[in-house]
Scaffold this motif. Structure first.
Motif, PDB file in Angstrom:
ATOM      1  N   PRO A  21      -6.838   8.157  -1.029  1.00  0.00           N
ATOM      2  CA  PRO A  21      -6.729   6.738  -0.666  1.00  0.00           C
ATOM      3  C   PRO A  21      -5.384   6.142  -1.086  1.00  0.00           C
ATOM      4  CG  PRO A  21      -8.093   6.998  -2.613  1.00  0.00           C
ATOM      5  CD  PRO A  21      -7.771   8.381  -2.128  1.00  0.00           C
TER       6      PRO A  21
ATOM      7  N   GLU B 222      -7.728  -1.115   4.949  1.00  0.00           N
ATOM      8  CA  GLU B 222      -8.561  -0.134   4.234  1.00  0.00           C
ATOM      9  C   GLU B 222      -9.530   0.538   5.200  1.00  0.00           C
ATOM     10  OE1 GLU B 222      -9.771   2.171   1.141  1.00  0.00           O
ATOM     11  OE2 GLU B 222      -8.183   0.663   1.033  1.00  0.00           O
TER      12      GLU B 222
ATOM     13  N   ARG C  72       0.856  -1.187   0.000  1.00  0.00           N
ATOM     14  CA  ARG C  72       0.000   0.000   0.000  1.00  0.00           C
ATOM     15  C   ARG C  72       0.894   1.239   0.000  1.00  0.00           C
ATOM     16  NH1 ARG C  72      -5.184  -1.333   1.419  1.00  0.00           N
ATOM     17  NH2 ARG C  72      -5.644   0.742   2.201  1.00  0.00           N
TER      18      ARG C  72
END
Length: 100
Positions: A83, A69, A6
């Protein structure tokens, strides 16, 4: 094994705070996911963080990614500029130093 990567774009000078909060709150959550192997958070500048989570199977990686998330959206959002960019895949080569 499967890995989730991520990449977060962080507001200026907020990376250190975001990493501390992640260590205190998120790490205990994802380390309990079935198949957890390892997790690293890497500060790659004053406005970027990359996290790498490794799990024994895809189901564990997907479960952890969903937890990350949700946690990011509810606890880390004030530090972020949007995001995370997420990549999830199978580990094809893994090498670690041998311990003595």
């Amino acid at each position: 094994m499967h890995t989730t990567i991520r990449r977060y774009r962080v507001k200026l000078n907020e990376a250190d705070k975001a990493i501390r909060l992640t260590e205190q709150e998120l790490v205990p959550i994802i380390s309990r996911v079935r198949g957890f192997v390892s997790y690293q958070a890497v500060e790659i500048g004053t406005q970027a963080i990359v996290s790498i989570g490794v799990y024994r199977d895809r189901a564990g990686a997907e479960e952890a990614d969903a937890a990350m998330e949700h946690w990011s959206a509810t606890h880390l959002a004030s530090f972020l500029e949007g995001p995370a960019k997420v990549t999830l895949g199978e580990v094809r080569i893994s090498l670690a130093a041998k311990t003595i």
